[in-house]
Design a protein around this motif. Structure first.
Motif, PDB file in Angstrom:
ATOM      1  N   ALA A   8      -1.370   3.503  -4.935  1.00  0.00           N
ATOM      2  CA  ALA A   8      -0.614   3.361  -3.690  1.00  0.00           C
ATOM      3  C   ALA A   8       0.005   4.698  -3.294  1.00  0.00           C
ATOM      4  CB  ALA A   8       0.487   2.324  -3.856  1.00  0.00           C
ATOM      5  N   PHE A   9       0.296   4.836  -1.999  1.00  0.00           N
ATOM      6  CA  PHE A   9       1.098   5.962  -1.549  1.00  0.00           C
ATOM      7  C   PHE A   9       2.548   5.753  -1.980  1.00  0.00           C
ATOM      8  CE2 PHE A   9      -2.492   6.157   1.361  1.00  0.00           C
ATOM      9  CZ  PHE A   9      -2.745   7.517   1.428  1.00  0.00           C
ATOM     10  N   VAL A  10       3.251   6.841  -2.238  1.00  0.00           N
ATOM     11  CA  VAL A  10       4.678   6.808  -2.541  1.00  0.00           C
ATOM     12  C   VAL A  10       5.393   7.756  -1.587  1.00  0.00           C
ATOM     13  CG1 VAL A  10       6.450   7.406  -4.228  1.00  0.00           C
ATOM     14  CG2 VAL A  10       4.420   6.153  -4.966  1.00  0.00           C
ATOM     15  N   VAL A  11       6.419   7.239  -0.927  1.00  0.00           N
ATOM     16  CA  VAL A  11       7.256   8.062  -0.043  1.00  0.00           C
ATOM     17  C   VAL A  11       8.677   8.021  -0.580  1.00  0.00           C
ATOM     18  CG1 VAL A  11       8.073   8.465   2.307  1.00  0.00           C
ATOM     19  CG2 VAL A  11       5.786   7.485   1.933  1.00  0.00           C
ATOM     20  N   GLU A  65       0.820  -1.212   0.000  1.00  0.00           N
ATOM     21  CA  GLU A  65       0.000   0.000   0.000  1.00  0.00           C
ATOM     22  C   GLU A  65       0.856   1.264   0.000  1.00  0.00           C
ATOM     23  OE1 GLU A  65      -3.624  -1.162   2.860  1.00  0.00           O
ATOM     24  OE2 GLU A  65      -1.627  -1.788   3.574  1.00  0.00           O
ATOM     25  N   ILE A  66       2.100   1.133   0.434  1.00  0.00           N
ATOM     26  CA  ILE A  66       3.065   2.235   0.406  1.00  0.00           C
ATOM     27  C   ILE A  66       4.267   1.765  -0.397  1.00  0.00           C
ATOM     28  CG2 ILE A  66       4.513   3.789   1.758  1.00  0.00           C
ATOM     29  CD1 ILE A  66       2.689   3.237   4.160  1.00  0.00           C
ATOM     30  N   LEU A  67       4.598   2.495  -1.449  1.00  0.00           N
ATOM     31  CA  LEU A  67       5.769   2.204  -2.275  1.00  0.00           C
ATOM     32  C   LEU A  67       6.841   3.228  -1.942  1.00  0.00           C
ATOM     33  CD1 LEU A  67       3.887   1.626  -5.652  1.00  0.00           C
ATOM     34  CD2 LEU A  67       4.551  -0.091  -3.955  1.00  0.00           C
ATOM     35  N   ALA A  85       2.593   6.087  -8.204  1.00  0.00           N
ATOM     36  CA  ALA A  85       1.461   6.134  -7.289  1.00  0.00           C
ATOM     37  C   ALA A  85       0.147   5.850  -8.020  1.00  0.00           C
ATOM     38  CB  ALA A  85       1.404   7.500  -6.601  1.00  0.00           C
ATOM     39  N   VAL A  86      -0.075   6.533  -9.130  1.00  0.00           N
ATOM     40  CA  VAL A  86      -1.342   6.421  -9.847  1.00  0.00           C
ATOM     41  C   VAL A  86      -1.545   5.024 -10.421  1.00  0.00           C
ATOM     42  CG1 VAL A  86      -2.588   7.229 -11.890  1.00  0.00           C
ATOM     43  CG2 VAL A  86      -1.479   8.882 -10.376  1.00  0.00           C
ATOM     44  N   GLU A  87      -0.529   4.477 -11.082  1.00  0.00           N
ATOM     45  CA  GLU A  87      -0.723   3.205 -11.771  1.00  0.00           C
ATOM     46  C   GLU A  87      -0.876   2.027 -10.814  1.00  0.00           C
ATOM     47  OE1 GLU A  87       2.689   3.379 -14.198  1.00  0.00           O
ATOM     48  OE2 GLU A  87       4.064   2.571 -12.699  1.00  0.00           O
ATOM     49  N   ASN A  88      -0.500   2.229  -9.543  1.00  0.00           N
ATOM     50  CA  ASN A  88      -0.631   1.158  -8.555  1.00  0.00           C
ATOM     51  C   ASN A  88      -1.638   1.475  -7.459  1.00  0.00           C
ATOM     52  OD1 ASN A  88       1.508  -0.793  -9.433  1.00  0.00           O
ATOM     53  ND2 ASN A  88       2.763   1.046  -9.223  1.00  0.00           N
ATOM     54  N   MET A 123       9.368  13.774  -1.438  1.00  0.00           N
ATOM     55  CA  MET A 123       7.921  13.879  -1.610  1.00  0.00           C
ATOM     56  C   MET A 123       7.181  12.731  -0.958  1.00  0.00           C
ATOM     57  SD  MET A 123       6.988  15.444  -5.329  1.00  0.00           S
ATOM     58  CE  MET A 123       7.930  14.306  -6.328  1.00  0.00           C
ATOM     59  N   ILE A 124       5.931  13.009  -0.595  1.00  0.00           N
ATOM     60  CA  ILE A 124       4.949  12.015  -0.173  1.00  0.00           C
ATOM     61  C   ILE A 124       3.716  12.238  -1.037  1.00  0.00           C
ATOM     62  CG2 ILE A 124       3.547  11.130   1.720  1.00  0.00           C
ATOM     63  CD1 ILE A 124       5.669  12.298   3.650  1.00  0.00           C
ATOM     64  N   ILE A 125       3.274  11.177  -1.712  1.00  0.00           N
ATOM     65  CA  ILE A 125       2.229  11.279  -2.730  1.00  0.00           C
ATOM     66  C   ILE A 125       1.114  10.296  -2.407  1.00  0.00           C
ATOM     67  CG2 ILE A 125       1.752  11.060  -5.213  1.00  0.00           C
ATOM     68  CD1 ILE A 125       4.801  11.516  -5.620  1.00  0.00           C
ATOM     69  N   ASP A 126      -0.139  10.689  -2.652  1.00  0.00           N
ATOM     70  CA  ASP A 126      -1.254   9.800  -2.343  1.00  0.00           C
ATOM     71  C   ASP A 126      -1.615   8.925  -3.543  1.00  0.00           C
ATOM     72  OD1 ASP A 126      -3.038  11.136  -4.088  1.00  0.00           O
ATOM     73  OD2 ASP A 126      -4.273  11.961  -2.487  1.00  0.00           O
ATOM     74  N   PRO A 127      -2.520   7.943  -3.371  1.00  0.00           N
ATOM     75  CA  PRO A 127      -2.815   6.995  -4.465  1.00  0.00           C
ATOM     76  C   PRO A 127      -3.483   7.613  -5.684  1.00  0.00           C
ATOM     77  CG  PRO A 127      -3.445   6.066  -2.340  1.00  0.00           C
ATOM     78  CD  PRO A 127      -3.135   7.514  -2.101  1.00  0.00           C
TER      79      PRO A 127
END
Length: 278
Positions: free
Chosen positions: A205-208, A175-177, A200-203, A227-231
């Motif tokens: 998932a959150f990206v940190v 859930e977090i990449l 983030a978009v294609e999965n 950066m921290i990005i939401d799904p």
């Protein structure tokens, strides 16, 4: 019940001196914990940035003796946080170096490690040439880990250009990449934001992504912009420069299921054959 986790990304400007970097690492991790972070990530090459091979080999340690690894174990327990060392160079003992990430649990135990799979072997327009494979031994396994409230996928820097790692992690429940990095300034200015938001978009998932930033003692320039990005691809927090510091965001993990429900591409994957029409 809402599942939330406060995440922090630590931006550094690591030097050629391990002791200096360890002190900066400890200061910034403590700052992140003081802001309420339960998960703290540091960048690629937290412990040392040194492009001279001979000097690098003289400065690194085996895993059991590495100052960053030992400090991370102690800090994670003291601060009761999940502490993710984005990577640090580790002497494998065979003349090669591992670009290795470490994830420590809040009880101070090492939960998992990950060796960077893809080597940055490129020639850039500005004359920069990089041959990571001349020094580093690539890993051969992708890694996920349960961090209590969420499943985390580990990757490092150049891995971000290889979407299969993140897709397989997402299909395995991540859930977090994560993509801690030392992106060059040139490639960062061109691609950093779009690559992270795409993963983030294609999965769904959150990206940190904790980053190195600025001009380093060995002469390289890195982009910063942790950066921290939401799904849905929205940037929740960004260090909008290349200076050392900490960014933090509380993430609602229920947004992963929401995003994947709206765009169920992980469920819609179909096998196919590639046909050469010549």
């Amino acid at each position: 019940m809402t599942r939330s986790l406060t995440c922090a990304a630590v931006q550094m400007r690591s030097t050629t001196d391990v002791a200096t970097n360890r002190d900066a690492f400890e200061t910034l991790v403590r700052a992140a914990a003081s802001k309420g972070a339960g998960y703290v990530q540091t960048p690629e090459m937290t412990g040392l940035i040194q492009k001279n091979r001979a000097a690098l080999m003289e400065s690194i340690f085996a895993q059991d003796d590495d100052p960053i690894v030992s400090s991370a174990g102690r800090l994670s327990k003291e601060l009761s946080v999940w502490l993710h060392v984005g990577s640090t160079p580790i002497d494998r003992g065979d003349g090669k170096v591992a670009n290795r990430a470490f994830l420590f649990a809040p009880d101070g135990t090492l939960r998992v490690s990950y060796d960077k799979i893809h080597m940055f072997d490129v020639d850039l327009d500005n004359g920069e040439s990089w041959r990571e494979s001349a020094i580093y031994e690539p890993g051969d396994r992708a890694v996920t880990a349960d961090i209590g409230k969420a499943c985390l996928g580990l990757a490092i820097c150049y891995d971000v250009r290889f979407p299969d790692i993140f897709r397989r992690q997402a299909l395995a429940g991540a859930e977090i990449l994560t993509t801690p990095a030392a992106f060059t300034r040139q490639t960062g200015e061109a691609h950093w934001h779009v690559l992270l938001r795409a993963r983030a978009v294609e999965n769904g998932a959150f990206v940190v992504s904790a980053a190195q930033g600025g001009t380093h003692e060995d002469g390289r320039e890195t982009y910063g912009h942790s950066m921290i990005i939401d799904p849905w691809g929205r940037i929740l927090a960004e260090k909008d420069d290349d200076e050392p510091g900490v960014i933090i965001a509380e993430i609602d993990l229920e947004q992963v299921a929401e995003a994947r429900g709206k765009i169920p591409n992980l469920k819609n994957i179909r096998p196919f054959n590639l046909v050469d029409a010549q």
